[in-house]
Design an enzyme around this catalytic site. Structure first.
Site, mmCIF file in Angstrom:
data_model
loop_
_atom_site.group_PDB
_atom_site.id
_atom_site.type_symbol
_atom_site.label_atom_id
_atom_site.label_comp_id
_atom_site.label_asym_id
_atom_site.label_seq_id
_atom_site.Cartn_x
_atom_site.Cartn_y
_atom_site.Cartn_z
ATOM 1 N N VAL A 127 0.830 -1.205 0.000
ATOM 2 C CA VAL A 127 0.000 0.000 0.000
ATOM 3 C C VAL A 127 0.867 1.259 0.000
ATOM 4 O O VAL A 127 0.601 2.215 -0.736
ATOM 5 C CB VAL A 127 -0.966 -0.012 1.201
ATOM 6 C CG1 VAL A 127 -1.734 1.310 1.283
ATOM 7 C CG2 VAL A 127 -1.947 -1.167 1.074
ATOM 8 N N ALA A 130 2.322 1.681 -3.400
ATOM 9 C CA ALA A 130 1.309 2.189 -4.330
ATOM 10 C C ALA A 130 1.070 3.680 -4.109
ATOM 11 O O ALA A 130 0.870 4.444 -5.071
ATOM 12 C CB ALA A 130 0.010 1.412 -4.163
ATOM 13 N N TYR A 131 1.092 4.108 -2.862
ATOM 14 C CA TYR A 131 0.900 5.519 -2.537
ATOM 15 C C TYR A 131 2.025 6.375 -3.114
ATOM 16 O O TYR A 131 1.780 7.400 -3.766
ATOM 17 C CB TYR A 131 0.831 5.670 -1.022
ATOM 18 C CG TYR A 131 0.711 7.095 -0.529
ATOM 19 C CD1 TYR A 131 -0.383 7.876 -0.860
ATOM 20 C CD2 TYR A 131 1.696 7.641 0.289
ATOM 21 C CE1 TYR A 131 -0.499 9.180 -0.392
ATOM 22 C CE2 TYR A 131 1.599 8.936 0.766
ATOM 23 C CZ TYR A 131 0.487 9.702 0.415
ATOM 24 O OH TYR A 131 0.389 10.996 0.878
ATOM 25 N N VAL A 132 3.262 5.963 -2.893
ATOM 26 C CA VAL A 132 4.399 6.717 -3.427
ATOM 27 C C VAL A 132 4.367 6.739 -4.952
ATOM 28 O O VAL A 132 4.600 7.780 -5.578
ATOM 29 C CB VAL A 132 5.727 6.136 -2.905
ATOM 30 C CG1 VAL A 132 6.912 6.790 -3.598
ATOM 31 C CG2 VAL A 132 5.831 6.329 -1.392
#
Length: 226
Positions: A127, A130-132
Protein backbone atom coordinates in the site's frame (compact mmCIF):
# COMPACT_ATOMS: atom_id res chain seq x y z
CA UNK A 1 -8.55 35.47 -3.49
CA UNK A 2 -10.87 32.64 -4.43
CA UNK A 3 -9.16 29.34 -3.66
CA UNK A 4 -10.53 25.86 -4.26
CA UNK A 5 -9.21 23.01 -2.11
CA UNK A 6 -9.66 19.44 -3.31
CA UNK A 7 -10.10 17.09 -0.39
CA UNK A 8 -11.57 19.96 1.59
CA UNK A 9 -12.33 17.95 4.72
CA UNK A 10 -8.81 16.57 5.12
CA UNK A 11 -6.66 17.47 8.10
CA UNK A 12 -4.29 19.74 6.18
CA UNK A 13 -7.10 21.11 4.01
CA UNK A 14 -9.18 22.24 6.95
CA UNK A 15 -6.21 23.92 8.59
CA UNK A 16 -5.43 25.67 5.32
CA UNK A 17 -9.03 26.66 4.77
CA UNK A 18 -9.34 28.19 8.21
CA UNK A 19 -6.20 30.26 7.71
CA UNK A 20 -7.38 31.55 4.34
CA UNK A 21 -10.94 32.24 5.47
CA UNK A 22 -9.72 34.09 8.58
CA UNK A 23 -7.91 36.63 6.44
CA UNK A 24 -10.90 37.15 4.14
CA UNK A 25 -10.25 34.82 1.20
CA UNK A 26 -13.16 32.98 -0.38
CA UNK A 27 -12.45 29.29 0.15
CA UNK A 28 -14.29 26.40 -1.50
CA UNK A 29 -13.73 22.88 -0.25
CA UNK A 30 -14.49 19.98 -2.59
CA UNK A 31 -15.91 17.05 -0.59
CA UNK A 32 -17.59 13.79 -1.53
CA UNK A 33 -19.46 13.27 1.75
CA UNK A 34 -22.37 15.68 2.36
CA UNK A 35 -22.07 15.08 6.10
CA UNK A 36 -18.80 17.06 6.06
CA UNK A 37 -20.52 20.23 4.89
CA UNK A 38 -21.50 21.67 8.30
CA UNK A 39 -17.95 21.33 9.64
CA UNK A 40 -16.54 23.21 6.65
CA UNK A 41 -19.16 25.92 7.01
CA UNK A 42 -18.14 26.33 10.64
CA UNK A 43 -14.57 26.81 9.43
CA UNK A 44 -15.66 29.55 7.03
CA UNK A 45 -15.24 27.26 4.01
CA UNK A 46 -17.92 26.81 1.35
CA UNK A 47 -18.46 23.08 0.80
CA UNK A 48 -19.17 21.84 -2.72
CA UNK A 49 -20.03 18.20 -3.39
CA UNK A 50 -17.73 16.71 -6.01
CA UNK A 51 -16.51 13.12 -5.87
CA UNK A 52 -13.22 13.33 -7.73
CA UNK A 53 -13.30 9.59 -8.38
CA UNK A 54 -16.59 9.99 -10.28
CA UNK A 55 -16.87 13.61 -11.46
CA UNK A 56 -16.23 14.73 -15.02
CA UNK A 57 -13.70 17.36 -15.96
CA UNK A 58 -16.59 19.69 -16.86
CA UNK A 59 -18.19 19.21 -13.42
CA UNK A 60 -14.99 20.18 -11.64
CA UNK A 61 -14.12 23.02 -14.03
CA UNK A 62 -17.49 24.60 -13.29
CA UNK A 63 -16.52 24.92 -9.62
CA UNK A 64 -13.08 26.27 -10.46
CA UNK A 65 -14.41 29.04 -12.70
CA UNK A 66 -13.12 32.40 -11.47
CA UNK A 67 -10.70 30.90 -8.95
CA UNK A 68 -7.25 32.35 -8.40
CA UNK A 69 -5.72 29.04 -7.35
CA UNK A 70 -6.41 25.39 -6.65
CA UNK A 71 -4.81 23.22 -3.99
CA UNK A 72 -4.79 19.42 -4.23
CA UNK A 73 -4.98 18.15 -0.67
CA UNK A 74 -7.08 15.04 -1.29
CA UNK A 75 -6.00 11.53 -0.43
CA UNK A 76 -7.41 8.05 -0.18
CA UNK A 77 -6.52 8.11 3.51
CA UNK A 78 -5.49 5.51 6.08
CA UNK A 79 -7.04 2.10 5.64
CA UNK A 80 -7.53 2.42 1.90
CA UNK A 81 -6.03 -0.15 -0.42
CA UNK A 82 -3.57 0.17 -3.25
CA UNK A 83 -6.29 0.59 -5.88
CA UNK A 84 -7.65 3.78 -4.30
CA UNK A 85 -4.16 5.26 -4.09
CA UNK A 86 -4.31 5.28 -7.89
CA UNK A 87 -7.86 6.58 -8.23
CA UNK A 88 -7.54 9.34 -5.62
CA UNK A 89 -3.89 10.27 -5.12
CA UNK A 90 -3.09 10.01 -8.83
CA UNK A 91 -6.20 10.20 -11.02
CA UNK A 92 -8.04 12.81 -8.94
CA UNK A 93 -4.98 15.07 -9.04
CA UNK A 94 -4.85 14.65 -12.82
CA UNK A 95 -8.55 15.48 -13.08
CA UNK A 96 -8.03 18.65 -11.05
CA UNK A 97 -5.20 19.72 -13.36
CA UNK A 98 -7.34 19.09 -16.44
CA UNK A 99 -10.22 21.04 -14.89
CA UNK A 100 -7.90 23.92 -13.97
CA UNK A 101 -6.72 24.12 -17.57
CA UNK A 102 -10.30 24.07 -18.83
CA UNK A 103 -11.36 26.77 -16.34
CA UNK A 104 -8.33 28.96 -17.01
CA UNK A 105 -6.96 28.68 -13.47
CA UNK A 106 -3.19 28.75 -13.76
CA UNK A 107 -2.06 28.41 -10.13
CA UNK A 108 -1.98 24.83 -8.82
CA UNK A 109 -0.35 23.83 -5.55
CA UNK A 110 0.08 20.10 -4.99
CA UNK A 111 0.35 18.53 -1.55
CA UNK A 112 2.54 15.54 -2.35
CA UNK A 113 4.56 13.36 0.04
CA UNK A 114 8.05 12.48 1.14
CA UNK A 115 9.53 9.81 -1.09
CA UNK A 116 7.66 10.88 -4.22
CA UNK A 117 9.87 11.27 -7.25
CA UNK A 118 11.82 8.10 -6.50
CA UNK A 119 10.94 4.39 -6.55
CA UNK A 120 9.56 3.12 -3.24
CA UNK A 121 12.15 1.34 -1.10
CA UNK A 122 12.37 -2.41 -1.58
CA UNK A 123 11.10 -3.06 1.96
CA UNK A 124 7.95 -0.91 1.53
CA UNK A 125 4.63 -2.67 1.93
CA UNK A 126 2.27 -2.87 -1.04
CA UNK A 127 0.00 0.00 0.00
CA UNK A 128 2.82 2.43 0.83
CA UNK A 129 4.55 1.57 -2.44
CA UNK A 130 1.31 2.19 -4.33
CA UNK A 131 0.90 5.52 -2.54
CA UNK A 132 4.40 6.72 -3.43
CA UNK A 133 3.97 5.56 -7.02
CA UNK A 134 0.60 7.35 -7.26
CA UNK A 135 2.02 10.58 -5.85
CA UNK A 136 5.01 10.40 -8.18
CA UNK A 137 2.73 9.91 -11.19
CA UNK A 138 0.51 12.80 -10.10
CA UNK A 139 3.50 15.12 -9.58
CA UNK A 140 5.00 14.21 -12.94
CA UNK A 141 1.72 14.78 -14.75
CA UNK A 142 1.27 18.18 -13.12
CA UNK A 143 4.82 19.25 -13.94
CA UNK A 144 4.16 18.51 -17.62
CA UNK A 145 1.15 20.85 -17.76
CA UNK A 146 1.06 24.50 -18.81
CA UNK A 147 0.19 25.62 -15.30
CA UNK A 148 1.91 27.67 -12.61
CA UNK A 149 2.44 24.65 -10.39
CA UNK A 150 4.27 24.13 -7.13
CA UNK A 151 4.77 20.67 -5.64
CA UNK A 152 5.17 20.47 -1.86
CA UNK A 153 6.50 17.21 -0.39
CA UNK A 154 6.15 17.20 3.40
CA UNK A 155 8.02 14.87 5.72
CA UNK A 156 6.13 12.56 8.09
CA UNK A 157 3.06 14.44 9.37
CA UNK A 158 2.19 15.05 13.02
CA UNK A 159 -0.66 16.77 14.84
CA UNK A 160 1.57 18.64 17.27
CA UNK A 161 1.05 22.42 17.41
CA UNK A 162 2.93 24.20 14.65
CA UNK A 163 6.18 25.97 15.45
CA UNK A 164 6.07 28.39 12.52
CA UNK A 165 9.61 27.40 11.56
CA UNK A 166 10.53 24.90 8.85
CA UNK A 167 13.16 23.55 6.50
CA UNK A 168 12.12 24.09 2.87
CA UNK A 169 14.59 22.99 0.21
CA UNK A 170 14.93 20.96 -2.96
CA UNK A 171 16.66 18.20 -0.98
CA UNK A 172 14.86 15.10 0.29
CA UNK A 173 12.86 15.80 3.44
CA UNK A 174 13.63 13.78 6.55
CA UNK A 175 12.10 13.73 9.99
CA UNK A 176 8.67 15.19 10.68
CA UNK A 177 6.57 18.30 10.18
CA UNK A 178 3.32 19.39 11.77
CA UNK A 179 0.14 19.70 9.75
CA UNK A 180 -0.18 23.24 11.14
CA UNK A 181 3.14 24.17 9.56
CA UNK A 182 2.24 22.50 6.27
CA UNK A 183 -0.88 24.65 6.11
CA UNK A 184 1.14 27.76 6.93
CA UNK A 185 3.60 26.97 4.14
CA UNK A 186 0.74 26.43 1.68
CA UNK A 187 -0.63 29.89 2.47
CA UNK A 188 2.81 31.41 1.87
CA UNK A 189 3.20 29.51 -1.40
CA UNK A 190 -0.17 30.77 -2.63
CA UNK A 191 0.99 34.30 -1.80
CA UNK A 192 4.30 33.86 -3.62
CA UNK A 193 3.81 33.36 -7.37
CA UNK A 194 7.58 33.11 -7.87
CA UNK A 195 7.50 29.63 -6.30
CA UNK A 196 5.81 28.33 -9.46
CA UNK A 197 7.87 25.60 -11.10
CA UNK A 198 9.43 24.41 -7.84
CA UNK A 199 9.40 21.00 -6.19
CA UNK A 200 9.96 21.69 -2.49
CA UNK A 201 10.68 19.29 0.34
CA UNK A 202 9.35 20.33 3.75
CA UNK A 203 10.35 19.33 7.27
CA UNK A 204 10.63 20.90 10.69
CA UNK A 205 13.47 23.39 10.80
CA UNK A 206 14.76 26.71 12.05
CA UNK A 207 13.56 29.15 9.38
CA UNK A 208 10.34 31.16 9.87
CA UNK A 209 7.83 30.15 7.21
CA UNK A 210 7.76 33.50 5.35
CA UNK A 211 11.55 33.58 5.20
CA UNK A 212 11.77 29.95 4.06
CA UNK A 213 9.30 30.51 1.22
CA UNK A 214 10.92 33.80 0.25
CA UNK A 215 14.31 32.09 0.09
CA UNK A 216 12.92 29.35 -2.15
CA UNK A 217 11.40 31.96 -4.46
CA UNK A 218 14.62 33.95 -4.62
CA UNK A 219 16.60 30.87 -5.55
CA UNK A 220 14.01 30.11 -8.26
CA UNK A 221 14.36 33.59 -9.77
CA UNK A 222 18.13 33.73 -9.36
CA UNK A 223 18.03 36.60 -6.88
CA UNK A 224 20.36 36.47 -3.89
CA UNK A 225 18.76 34.84 -0.86
CA UNK A 226 18.47 36.98 2.23
Amino acid sequence: MKIVIAGGHGQIARRLGRLLAARGDRVIGLVRNPDHGPELLADGIQPVLRDLEQASCEDVAAVLSGADAVVFAAGAGPGSGAARKHTVDHRAAVLLAEAALRAGVRRYVMVSTRGAGSPPPAHADEVWAAYVDAKTAADEHLMAQDLDWTVLRPAALTNEPGSGTVRLTAERSIGEVTRDDVAGVLVALLDTPATAGLVLELAAGEHPIPAAVSRAAQQRTGLPAR
